[in-house]
Design an enzyme around this catalytic site. Structure first.
Site, mmCIF file in Angstrom:
data_model
loop_
_atom_site.group_PDB
_atom_site.id
_atom_site.type_symbol
_atom_site.label_atom_id
_atom_site.label_comp_id
_atom_site.label_asym_id
_atom_site.label_seq_id
_atom_site.Cartn_x
_atom_site.Cartn_y
_atom_site.Cartn_z
ATOM 1 N N ASP A 1 0.810 -1.227 0.000
ATOM 2 C CA ASP A 1 0.000 0.000 0.000
ATOM 3 C C ASP A 1 0.839 1.272 0.000
ATOM 4 O O ASP A 1 0.289 2.371 0.091
ATOM 5 C CB ASP A 1 -0.926 0.023 1.229
ATOM 6 C CG ASP A 1 -2.225 -0.760 1.030
ATOM 7 O OD1 ASP A 1 -2.655 -0.912 -0.133
ATOM 8 O OD2 ASP A 1 -2.805 -1.204 2.039
ATOM 9 N N ARG B 1 0.742 -1.715 7.615
ATOM 10 C CA ARG B 1 1.323 -0.516 6.989
ATOM 11 C C ARG B 1 2.304 0.213 7.907
ATOM 12 O O ARG B 1 2.840 1.265 7.528
ATOM 13 C CB ARG B 1 0.202 0.446 6.536
ATOM 14 C CG ARG B 1 -0.750 -0.170 5.518
ATOM 15 C CD ARG B 1 -1.631 0.891 4.861
ATOM 16 N NE ARG B 1 -0.856 1.819 4.045
ATOM 17 C CZ ARG B 1 -1.365 2.887 3.435
ATOM 18 N NH1 ARG B 1 -2.645 3.171 3.575
ATOM 19 N NH2 ARG B 1 -0.596 3.677 2.708
ATOM 20 N N ARG C 1 -9.374 5.553 11.190
ATOM 21 C CA ARG C 1 -7.912 5.470 11.179
ATOM 22 C C ARG C 1 -7.300 6.522 12.125
ATOM 23 O O ARG C 1 -6.905 6.206 13.226
ATOM 24 C CB ARG C 1 -7.378 5.650 9.752
ATOM 25 C CG ARG C 1 -7.915 4.618 8.755
ATOM 26 C CD ARG C 1 -7.296 3.252 8.967
ATOM 27 N NE ARG C 1 -7.766 2.257 8.022
ATOM 28 C CZ ARG C 1 -7.232 2.026 6.824
ATOM 29 N NH1 ARG C 1 -6.206 2.730 6.413
ATOM 30 N NH2 ARG C 1 -7.723 1.086 6.036
ATOM 31 N N HIS D 1 -11.295 6.941 5.141
ATOM 32 C CA HIS D 1 -10.390 8.093 5.239
ATOM 33 C C HIS D 1 -11.171 9.331 4.806
ATOM 34 O O HIS D 1 -12.008 9.248 3.888
ATOM 35 C CB HIS D 1 -9.205 7.964 4.268
ATOM 36 C CG HIS D 1 -8.026 7.211 4.766
ATOM 37 N ND1 HIS D 1 -7.276 6.403 3.931
ATOM 38 C CD2 HIS D 1 -7.424 7.159 5.977
ATOM 39 C CE1 HIS D 1 -6.271 5.883 4.611
ATOM 40 N NE2 HIS D 1 -6.339 6.318 5.872
ATOM 41 N N CYS E 1 -5.278 9.491 -3.063
ATOM 42 C CA CYS E 1 -4.487 8.555 -2.236
ATOM 43 C C CYS E 1 -3.073 8.395 -2.792
ATOM 44 O O CYS E 1 -2.127 8.188 -2.035
ATOM 45 C CB CYS E 1 -5.140 7.180 -2.200
ATOM 46 S SG CYS E 1 -6.782 7.144 -1.503
#
Ligand code: ARG
Length: 256
Positions: free
Chosen positions: A57, A82, A127, A156, A249
């Site tokens: 990612d 991540r 998140r 997000h 992103c």
């Protein structure tokens, strides 16, 4: 930006990711190259951080931190898959000569922080921790407005809200009624996205003041942006959508 050299869907940390769906990495690379070339053709310099094997990612550079002027905060990821990206982006910011500090609270960078005029809009709920909002306000000396996300598909802030400079485009159902009402009050001229445009990640775009780079699937939103005086630039990022990401992103902006 980060080339998707190591991109794959080998775990699922949002509802868009399905490890059973095959990903065509060459197609992802080609789509990413087109996005980069489109930015460059529009006069935007692009710096590229090397991807790291085992961090599929990392292509989603927006999550690496927040950069305003010479200051940066590097990310602290919510998911262990991540986690190693935080220090990787931190080192890169430092190597660029930025004054960078590592977030102490969970903070997924521009995934959950949007610079709109002199304010910073900040997401929480999935998140980024609420406490990270205060940390960012202190670090950059700017007002931070906290917004709560409620729909796991829009995990997000940048999946449900896009900065258009001094106003925004957003999808109200992704927020608590309180947060949606706050946005409506702050931005009476905002563009409100439809279910269909939100569901193809139309709000995951980048605005340079005039052009808006966004997925070519968000045709309704593109028309609305055009009617509002912006120039929509459609990009096909279908392979990246399999990991729950699109134009924004893939793009960490250097804000002035
Ligand atoms: N698979 C990634 C994750 O779930 C996608 C991140 C997308 N980035 C973004 N800024 N919304 O963390």
């Amino acid at each position: 930006m980060c080339r998707p050299d190591h991109f794959e869907v080998s775990y699922a940390i949002n509802p868009w990711m399905d490890t059973a769906t095959p990903v065509d990495r060459d197609l992802a690379l080609a789509q990413w190259d087109t996005l980069r070339a489109t930015f460059e053709r529009s006069g935007h310099a692009v710096d590229v951080i090397d991807g790291i094997a085992g961090l599929p990612d990392m292509v989603f550079a927006a999550n690496g931190g927040l950069v305003i002027g010479h200051r940066a905060v590097s990310a602290r990821f919510a998911n262990r898959e991540r986690a190693a990206e935080g220090p990787a982006y931190h080192r890169w910011f430092a190597a660029q000569g930025l004054d960078v500090v590592a977030a102490t609270e969970v903070n997924e960078g521009e995934g959950d922080f949007a610079v709109v005029g002199s304010r910073i809009l900040a997401g929480t709920g999935f998140r980024t921790a609420r406490a990270a909002h205060r940390e960012v306000a202190d670090r950059f000396g700017r007002p931070v407005i906290s917004l709560r996300l409620v729909d796991p598909r829009y995990y997000h802030l940048d999946t449900a809200l896009m900065s258009l400079g001094d106003t925004i485009a957003y999808y109200p159902p992704a927020f608590t009624p309180h947060s949606a009402a706050l946005l409506a009050r702050l931005y009476p001229d905002a563009i409100v996205a439809t279910d269909a445009d939100a569901a193809v990640f139309g709000l995951n775009g980048v605005c340079d003041g005039r052009r808006v780079f966004l997925t070519d699937r968000a045709t309704g939103l593109a028309q609305r942006l055009h009617d509002a005086g912006f120039e929509p630039v459609g990009i096909d990022l279908s392979e990246l959508l399999k990991a729950g990401g699109s134009v924004k992103c893939c793009t960490l902006e250097r804000h002035r």
